[in-house]
Design an enzyme around this catalytic site. Structure first.
Site, mmCIF file in Angstrom:
data_model
loop_
_atom_site.group_PDB
_atom_site.id
_atom_site.type_symbol
_atom_site.label_atom_id
_atom_site.label_comp_id
_atom_site.label_asym_id
_atom_site.label_seq_id
_atom_site.Cartn_x
_atom_site.Cartn_y
_atom_site.Cartn_z
ATOM 1 N N ASP A 281 -6.480 -4.212 4.841
ATOM 2 C CA ASP A 281 -5.534 -5.031 4.222
ATOM 3 C C ASP A 281 -5.565 -6.542 4.686
ATOM 4 O O ASP A 281 -5.151 -7.521 4.417
ATOM 5 C CB ASP A 281 -4.285 -4.405 4.672
ATOM 6 C CG ASP A 281 -3.805 -3.035 4.196
ATOM 7 O OD1 ASP A 281 -4.142 -2.918 2.893
ATOM 8 O OD2 ASP A 281 -3.237 -2.461 4.904
ATOM 9 N N ASP B 98 0.995 -1.177 0.086
ATOM 10 C CA ASP B 98 0.028 0.068 -0.097
ATOM 11 C C ASP B 98 0.753 1.099 0.228
ATOM 12 O O ASP B 98 2.152 1.209 0.434
ATOM 13 C CB ASP B 98 -0.916 0.015 1.309
ATOM 14 C CG ASP B 98 -2.022 0.910 1.175
ATOM 15 O OD1 ASP B 98 -2.022 1.793 0.065
ATOM 16 O OD2 ASP B 98 -2.986 0.963 2.103
ATOM 17 N N ASP C 1 -1.326 -2.530 6.997
ATOM 18 C CA ASP C 1 -1.125 -2.171 8.364
ATOM 19 C C ASP C 1 -2.651 -1.862 8.744
ATOM 20 O O ASP C 1 -2.980 -1.887 10.227
ATOM 21 C CB ASP C 1 -0.291 -1.016 8.754
ATOM 22 C CG ASP C 1 -0.841 0.116 8.157
ATOM 23 O OD1 ASP C 1 -1.495 -0.140 7.155
ATOM 24 O OD2 ASP C 1 -0.237 1.255 8.051
#
Length: 935
Positions: A682, A443, A678
């Protein structure tokens, strides 16, 4: 009235919540008639003061003496109410209050007596605790703002009703010792040692015991060292929870939550226990329990299950079931934890052990019978002792104990090295998956950027309200109470405001990509991605958004609608009020990190929920290859996502479900995928990845499903992590082939000896040079060598491709002695064992040379040192390696050994090339049989 009230309270000290409600009702019903009776009696003047004092005193004393008497009969003992005298009643109430306070002050220390919680936890861990049934314990219903009192918490701990499941996810010291000592191969070694002692073998034949003992000791020591290091890191990443106790919010370890605790949950928190929602509105992702990724809306009174996580909103909940009684733990004690990696190394090692374990017993029996038969006519030889010693040599030679130790030792050392780089490894075999990674999905936020956001600009478009944009945005922030990085950046710029009164609100979620609040008298204000807030983005507005995006800025739109939020549906007709541009702070080391992956055969793909143009620009700045190949996944279905997964590098406007589909599709193309994440958005992708990596500051749910956790929250640690995985696994593969070479040689040569009914020529001391100086010491040093090559192919095929040629070379070298023994029996029969020892030692050094390719200075020194030690050992300590009655070798026999060893050099090259072709088939035949590479 007052007396009755006091009596009720004094009798209520041990009531259940239902009893209390009943007592309160009785108290109210009882109080009214008594007040009327008292008033009427006073007016009539029918008081009886003489009995009033006695009754008042008598009524007070039992109440004080029996403070835990069940409530429900407050008027029966109250004599003064029947005698109707006002003045004495006041005196008696005071007496009663005084006595009650004295009683309470005496009893208070007893109720507040502290308990030893550490002792309770210790007793619980030793499984000496009896956890009571929930329907047999008193339930507390604390005020949501006050929570449980310290005394109530202590009560719960004394009842063992806290949130510890007593599950041990890391090895205990006992299991480390048992695991290293109590194995099938160790049992065989013990039996072999007893047999050798019975046969009266020389001391040199017991040296293998020292080797095995060192193997076990080193293995235990390294595992304990790793356990201590990892336990320290685990404490830093242990899940915590915010609870309300004694009216204050405190953060405690999740395992210290007790039954009926009031817990505060917000975006990203994993639900630590089965709870009832007491206040607030949240959306919960239960995919870790049900596999369904659709957020589930929860309102007051609904159950939140342990293991699910908050995907939107904040709330206060009351713990209804804790520890092993939660729904999650009734399904699986570890369902909320990470998924074990699909380890080729683990499967192959188990297969090798299983096959050898099956073969070792019948081969040992066959070899014993053949040795017994061949030694029938041997003169001056203890037939049984000699047979035992030669058979034990077969057993010890077939045990690949060094390979098992090397594997666990190398993995443990790798974990310790990663721990020194602040990386918590949740599974030994996660290193293997790291070594095989060739695609890294990440990401933008928290990896390329450091997560710190700042409002760059706010462009006011049209504001038809009487409030400023600061008041509108500030009121939204105040109402939503979101704690993500975007909200923090907005707060730093706009602040909080209480100008507008919120009627309904819709917290931010990764799927909606917006948040909204309905304000009284104003309408609904929505903030989020322009494509998701506005039904259609005006052309002029779209140009402005694209300009900001091309600069690498995130763009939010603030829009207003006159309608209200209806459940989970937004009103239509949003008109833009303002555009907010937000800048992400790119990490200083991001470009260097991306360059390392590019140079080391790892493709980087960026998956983000932001505008793909913005993400592409940020990716381009840090050097991501093909960053200009970007696409928005907004509105794409699953089939469309699958079709484009391997065609683009940057993916924008990605939902959590689409992230998982992307990872799955990239894996399906034959790649080994690592995913860094995180946040709660996700989770699904992390579960799909071959190797999931999170950071310590990430959400609890993300850390729970990850294989590795970066404790320093630094993406720049990833190259070290991947490098360590490659180094460890490559070196395990190379070194394991040496141990398997010895095992296969013993196996093949024993089978040949059984078929030819010839005695096995070796004893345990004859194999010492091969085991220690050709395999043991070199394999350890080789396992520590740097190696950045990506691990490809299967572990078993690779090891067999390296070990089979070595075993065949050793067998061929020893069989050459058998051939010369047939051709020149007078010259080679007496020294057959001595020449065979030289053959396996120096042909083993040839295979070590092959394994050290490409040769560098340290490997060249290792080869030279091992060869020198072997020669010096044979020259100065011949009886140790040949046996007490060894035969001296002349130069002709030594020259024969040298000739055979020189033949082994090209022979080993040809065999390695041939087996590599069979196992991989990736290089051309001519390339593998290039004779220039054989020398």
């Amino acid at each position: 009235m007052l007396n009755g009230e006091i009596m009720t309270r004094s009798n209520n000290t041990s009531q259940t919540p239902s009893d209390k409600a009943k007592a309160d009702a009785e108290e109210k019903i009882d109080a009214a008639p008594r007040a009327k009776q008292k008033s009427a009696g006073t007016r009539a003047g029918a008081a009886k003061p003489t009995s009033s004092g006695k009754s008042g005193s008598a009524a007070a004393k039992p109440a004080a003496a029996r403070p835990r008497k069940t409530a429900g009969k407050p008027a029966q003992d109250a004599g003064p109410l029947q005698e109707e005298q006002k003045a004495p009643e006041i005196v008696n109430v005071q007496d009663f209050v005084t006595q009650k306070l004295e009683c309470a002050s005496t009893a208070a220390p007893e109720e507040e007596e502290e308990i030893d919680i550490s002792l309770i936890k210790s007793k619980f861990k030793k499984k000496k605790a009896e956890v009571p049934s929930y329907n047999k314990v008193q339930r507390f219903t604390p005020d949501i703002g006050e929570g449980l009192t310290s005394a109530q918490v202590n009560t719960r701990f004394s009842q063992f009703l806290f949130n510890d499941t007593n599950q041990k996810y890391s090895k205990s010291y006992a299991s480390i010792f048992v695991g290293n000592l109590c194995t099938f191969f160790n049992l065989l070694c013990v039996l072999a040692t007893i047999a050798l002692a019975y046969s009266g073998a020389g001391i040199s034949q017991f040296f293998f015991v020292i080797i095995f003992s060192l193997n076990i000791a080193i293995g235990i020591w390294q595992e304990i060292k790793a356990k201590r290091k990892i336990d320290k890191l685990s404490l830093l990443s242990a899940p915590t929870a915010k609870v309300i106790r004694d009216g204050a919010a405190v953060e405690i370890p999740a395992k210290d939550i007790v039954l009926d605790d009031v817990i505060v949950l917000s975006l990203g928190n994993q639900v630590p226990a089965d709870c009832f929602l007491a206040e607030g509105f949240v959306e919960v992702n239960e995919s870790l329990l049900t596999g369904e990724s659709v957020p589930v809306k929860k309102e007051t009174g609904d159950i939140l299950y342990a293991g699910s996580f908050i995907s939107s909103g904040t709330c206060k909940v009351r713990a209804d079931k804790v520890g092993k009684n939660t729904y999650l733990n009734t399904l699986s004690a570890k369902a909320k934890k990470y998924k074990k990696p699909n380890s080729e190394l683990m499967r192959s090692t188990k297969l090798i052990i299983s096959v050898i374990g099956v073969l070792i017993i019948p081969i040992a029996i066959g070899m014993f019978l053949v040795n017994w038969q061949n030694l029938a006519d041997a003169a001056g030889v203890d037939r049984l002792a000699e047979t035992i010693q030669r058979t034990v040599s077969v057993i010890i030679g077939m045990i690949p104990s060094g390979m098992l130790l090397l594997t666990s030792l190398a993995l443990t050392v790798g974990i310790l090295r990663l721990a020194s780089h602040n990386t918590l490894v949740q599974d030994l075999y996660s290193l293997e998956m790291l070594a095989r990674v060739n695609v890294l999905c990440l990401d933008k936020t928290g990896t390329i950027t450091d997560g710190r956001m700042k409002v760059n600009d706010c462009m006011l478009l049209n504001n038809p309200t009487d409030y400023t944009i600061n008041e509108i945005v500030g009121s939204c922030l105040h109402s939503l109470e979101d704690n993500n990085q975007t909200s923090i950046a907005l707060y730093n710029y706009f602040g909080h405001s209480t100008e507008l009164k919120a009627v309904k609100k819709m917290p931010f979620s990764s799927k909606r990509k917006l948040s909204a609040v309905t304000f009284d008298g104003v309408g609904t204000v929505a903030m989020g991605a322009p494509e998701f807030v506005l039904s259609s983005v005006p052309e002029k507005l779209n140009k402005i958004i694209n300009q900001y995006a091309a600069m690498g800025l995130r763009v939010l739109v603030v829009a207003l609608s006159s309608g209200q939020i209806n459940g989970d549906k937004l009103p239509a007709g949003f008109k833009p009020l303002a555009i907010i541009s937000i800048s992400d702070n790119i990490r200083e080391d991001a470009a260097q990190t991306i360059r390392w992956f590019k140079e080391n055969d790892v493709a980087v793909k960026v998956i983000s929920g932001d505008n793909p143009v913005t993400v592409s620009e940020v990716a381009r700045r840090v050097g991501v290859l093909n960053a200009d190949k970007y696409i928005s996944l907004e509105g794409l279905n699953e089939k469309e996502v699958v079709s484009i997964a391997n065609k683009y590098t940057v993916f924008g406007r990605v939902t959590p479900e689409q992230k998982a589909i992307l990872v799955k599709s990239i894996k399906a193309a034959g790649n080994t995928v690592a995913m860094t994440g995180d946040g709660v958005n996700d989770i699904l992708a992390l579960k799909e990845a071959d190797c999931a990596v999170s950071v310590a500051s990430g959400s609890e749910a993300a850390k729970n499903v990850s294989h590795l956790v970066l404790m320093d929250n630094n993406f720049a640690s990833m190259p070290k992590v991947v490098y360590e995985g490659r180094r460890v696994i490559n070196n395990i593969q190379n070194s394991s082939s040496l141990y398997l070479m010895k095992t296969l040689f013993t196996l093949v040569f024993a089978i040949i000896s059984i078929c030819l009914t010839s005695s096995y020529p070796f004893k345990t001391n004859n194999m010492l040079l091969l085991e220690v100086f050709v395999i043991g010491i070199p394999s350890f040093f080789l396992s520590l060598q740097p190696n950045t090559d990506r691990v490809k192919g299967k572990f078993l095929s690779y090891v067999i491709g390296k070990s089979v040629p070595g075993a065949l070379v050793l067998v061929s070298a020893v069989l050459s002695v058998n051939l010369m023994r047939l051709l020149q029996p007078a010259y080679f029969t007496d020294c057959y064992q001595e020449i065979a020892v030289l053959m396996i030692t120096f042909s083993g050094l040839v295979m070590l040379y092959r394994l050290c390719q490409p040769i560098n200075f340290s490997r060249a020194m290792l080869l030279l040192l091992m060869a020198t030690v072997c020669i010096l050992g044979l020259v100065f300590l011949p009886s140790m390696f040949f046996g007490e009655d060894y035969a001296h070798l002349d130069w002709i026999r030594i020259m024969f050994v040298m000739c055979v060893v020189m033949i082994c050099v090209p022979l080993s090259g040809i065999l390695i090339a041939f087996t590599n072709k069979l196992t991989s088939g990736k290089k051309s035949y001519d390339d593998r049989f290039n004779l220039n590479k054989l020398y």
